[in-house]
Design an enzyme around this catalytic site. Structure first.
Site, PDB file in Angstrom:
ATOM      1  N   LYS A   1       0.850  -1.194   0.000  1.00  0.00           N
ATOM      2  CA  LYS A   1       0.000   0.000   0.000  1.00  0.00           C
ATOM      3  C   LYS A   1       0.889   1.249   0.000  1.00  0.00           C
ATOM      4  O   LYS A   1       2.094   1.164   0.259  1.00  0.00           O
ATOM      5  CB  LYS A   1      -0.930  -0.023   1.214  1.00  0.00           C
TER       6      LYS A   1
HETATM    7  C1  LIG Z   1      -9.081  -4.699  -1.247  1.00  0.00           C
HETATM    8  C2  LIG Z   1      -8.327  -5.311  -0.109  1.00  0.00           C
HETATM    9  N1  LIG Z   1      -8.965  -5.610   1.033  1.00  0.00           N
HETATM   10  C3  LIG Z   1      -8.313  -6.132   2.090  1.00  0.00           C
HETATM   11  C4  LIG Z   1      -6.968  -6.403   2.043  1.00  0.00           C
HETATM   12  C5  LIG Z   1      -6.279  -6.995   3.226  1.00  0.00           C
HETATM   13  O1  LIG Z   1      -5.336  -6.116   3.772  1.00  0.00           O
HETATM   14  P1  LIG Z   1      -4.302  -6.609   4.890  1.00  0.00           P
HETATM   15  O2  LIG Z   1      -3.204  -7.328   4.185  1.00  0.00           O
HETATM   16  O3  LIG Z   1      -3.827  -5.345   5.550  1.00  0.00           O
HETATM   17  O4  LIG Z   1      -5.047  -7.479   5.833  1.00  0.00           O
HETATM   18  C6  LIG Z   1      -6.252  -6.109   0.877  1.00  0.00           C
HETATM   19  C7  LIG Z   1      -4.813  -6.392   0.800  1.00  0.00           C
HETATM   20  O5  LIG Z   1      -4.224  -6.543  -0.221  1.00  0.00           O
HETATM   21  C8  LIG Z   1      -6.946  -5.541  -0.225  1.00  0.00           C
HETATM   22  O6  LIG Z   1      -6.309  -5.248  -1.368  1.00  0.00           O
END
Ligand SMILES: Cc1ncc(COP(=O)(O)O)c(C=O)c1O
Length: 382
Positions: A184
């Protein structure tokens, strides 16, 4: 031909400042959620114009926390887009509720409001829209089809700093969650942030992230009555962010606007330089908000492209350029396909995005020469 380069799809922009920031917590000995997390939360809430921001261990745990705090559970349905990272649907299952998929637009990659409307039943308690790759979903059209009482949640994993009609992502619905995973724009290694303007939801989420405790560790340790243990009237989780991450998050947040501005300039460069390649469709550049450009996701037209998307990706890989499919169609993943009896054609837009999107490198550690190199490699294929 220019010398071969190695260009990652994404690289976190961290360095000495983040390193220095961790010194304070390490020396003080306060490592878990404490003053640095509180500072990060306050600054994040201000930047995203919301009243509450709660740091958590990831976007995934934050999404689970949000649903749990809203009381979502068995018997409830939660609508999610079929083209998104699998976590958006998994968190619904964690609560015992049922994820119901809606198709996406192949132009925006975001949930299609018309298809969403068709998925609503009397059991629908909430929708989680995703601002995929940093482009805000069409919140007005989505709100227009939602019956009163259905909660509108935002998966802002890719959307730190994005906005729609002047309102930052994170404050466009009832609650939202961001990700600080290294792919991110800003990162804390792993980490997430729940944002909301709903004080009741924030209060419940605050307890649930800390085992259901009625007061935080910090309040308890610093409080005047050492004999007091908190009340535990809720079944909670341990989703606390560490103060080391909070300190890194503060530094990263301070760079967010610069990161987005740089990414925007690079996105415009790609759009202008690649315009002549007709089979490579550019992502949407919104005129009613800020795209956060978490990723630059193109669409390879399967009819007119000279090669299949995967062959193009291999060609680029051979030249040292990393690419990825935008993300995956959840209804085509083994677990969801088998558990819910889904087939690829159930969500044609999502399938199309699954098969034909291609993210090309865009991040804050790329040089102008790197961007030119990517353009020239794609132009050679064309
Ligand atoms: C659209 C979306 N939702 C949720 C997540 C989950 O994020 P995290 O890895 O911080 O749990 C991601 C991670 O790539 C994502 O792209």
């Amino acid at each position: 031909m220019t010398d071969k380069r190695n260009i990652a799809i994404s690289l976190p922009s961290t360095g000495d400042e983040e390193w220095e920031a961790t010194r304070g917590p390490l020396q003080s000995g306060w490592l878990t959620q404490g003053p640095r997390v509180a500072e990060f939360e306050k600054a994040f809430a201000e930047r995203h114009q919301v009243t509450h921001a709660l740091a958590v261990t990831s976007c995934t745990t934050g999404l689970h926390l949000m649903l749990a705090a809203a009381g979502i559970g068995p018997g409830d349905e939660v609508i999610v887009p079929s083209f998104t990272w699998v976590a958006t649907a998994n968190v619904v299952l964690y609560t015992g509720a049922t994820p119901v998929f809606a198709d996406v637009s192949t132009v925006t990659n975001n949930i299609d409001p018309a298809d969403l409307a068709r998925r609503i039943t009397p059991k629908t308690r909430a929708v989680i829209v995703v601002h995929l790759f940093g482009l805000c979903a069409d919140m007005d059209a989505i709100r227009a089809v939602l019956p009163a009482g259905v909660l509108l949640f935002e998966d802002c994993a890719c959307a730190a700093g994005a906005s729609l009609n002047g309102t930052p992502a994170g404050g466009l619905g009832d609650a939202a969650v961001f990700s600080f995973h290294p792919r991110k724009s800003i990162t804390t290694g792993e980490g997430g942030m729940l944002t909301t303007n709903d004080s009741a939801l924030a209060g419940t989420a605050d307890q649930l992230r800390n085992h259901g405790a009625s007061v935080s560790e910090e309040q308890r340790h610093r409080g005047p009555r050492p004999y007091l243990l908190p009340e535990f009237n809720l079944m909670g989780f341990n989703y606390r962010m560490t103060d080391l991450q909070g300190a890194v998050g503060m530094v990263q947040l301070g760079k967010l606007d610069r990161f987005i501005a740089e990414r925007h300039t690079s996105a415009e460069f790609y759009r202008d330089q690649l315009a002549a390649i007709e089979w490579l469709r550019m992502p949407v550049f919104p005129d009613n908000g800020v795209h956060a450009w978490q990723a630059f996701v193109t669409y390879v037209d399967p009819v007119t492209a000279p090669l299949k998307r995967n062959d193009i990706m291999e060609r680029l890989q051979a030249r040292g350029i990393a690419t990825r499919p935008g993300t995956h169609a959840i209804h085509m993943l083994g677990y969801y396909r088998d558990r819910f009896g889904l087939s690829p054609d159930d969500f044609p837009g999502s399938r199309d995005c699954n098969d034909n999107t291609m993210a090309i490198p865009l991040h804050n550690r790329m040089t102008a020469e790197d961007y030119e190199y990517v353009v020239s490699a794609l132009t050679d294929i064309a």
